[in-house]
Design a protein around this motif. Structure first.
Motif, short mmCIF file in Angstrom:
data_model
loop_
_atom_site.label_atom_id
_atom_site.label_comp_id
_atom_site.label_asym_id
_atom_site.label_seq_id
_atom_site.Cartn_x
_atom_site.Cartn_y
_atom_site.Cartn_z
N LYS A 55 0.77 -1.33 0.03
CA LYS A 55 0.00 -0.15 0.05
C LYS A 55 0.97 1.34 -0.20
CE LYS A 55 -3.81 2.26 2.64
NZ LYS A 55 -4.36 2.32 3.66
N ALA A 56 1.90 1.29 0.94
CA ALA A 56 2.83 2.19 1.03
C ALA A 56 3.63 2.69 -0.53
CB ALA A 56 3.86 2.33 2.05
N GLY A 57 3.85 1.64 -1.12
CA GLY A 57 4.34 1.74 -2.58
C GLY A 57 3.59 2.17 -3.36
N LEU A 58 2.31 1.71 -3.31
CA LEU A 58 1.33 2.36 -4.25
C LEU A 58 0.98 3.52 -4.21
CD1 LEU A 58 -1.25 -0.84 -4.61
CD2 LEU A 58 0.35 -0.22 -6.45
N GLU A 59 1.15 4.04 -3.05
CA GLU A 59 0.66 5.52 -2.61
C GLU A 59 1.69 6.57 -2.72
OE1 GLU A 59 -0.79 5.09 1.40
OE2 GLU A 59 -2.94 4.35 0.64
N SER A 60 3.03 5.98 -3.32
CA SER A 60 4.20 6.81 -3.11
C SER A 60 4.52 7.57 -4.36
CB SER A 60 5.58 5.90 -2.74
OG SER A 60 5.55 5.03 -3.76
N GLY A 61 3.79 7.21 -5.33
CA GLY A 61 3.74 7.90 -6.49
C GLY A 61 3.98 6.78 -7.79
N PRO A 62 3.75 7.53 -8.94
CA PRO A 62 3.93 6.65 -10.05
C PRO A 62 5.24 5.74 -10.03
CG PRO A 62 4.45 8.81 -10.72
CD PRO A 62 4.02 8.87 -9.27
#
Length: 81
Positions: A55-62
């Motif tokens: 989730k953190a990776g997906l929310e960190s940007g493109p």
């Protein structure tokens, strides 16, 4: 409660008790269930940690494509040569 198990496991259970490692077959089963519960809790915590990281990776940007990353690494490596 009745527990059904293969004959091989029942033999191991009886031999373990007969060998004096445990006082009863119930004691062996209780310990096995405690271990199973601990392992299950650990797996759940690890899965939750993994989900949080995703989730953190997906929310960190493109993201950046692997081709682009490798092209940049090759360019840096070649520049140092």
């Amino acid at each position: 409660m009745t527990i059904t198990m293969p004959a091989e496991l029942a033999d191991v259970l009886r031999q373990t008790v007969a060998g004096g490692e445990y006082a009863s077959t119930s004691e062996v089963v209780r310990e096995a269930l405690r271990d199973w519960a601990r392992n299950r809790d650990t797996e759940r915590r690890e899965l939750e940690t993994l989900r949080d990281a995703i989730k953190a990776g997906l929310e960190s940007g493109p993201g950046i494509s692997a081709d682009q990353v490798f092209a940049e690494l090759r360019a840096r490596y070649e520049a140092k040569s």
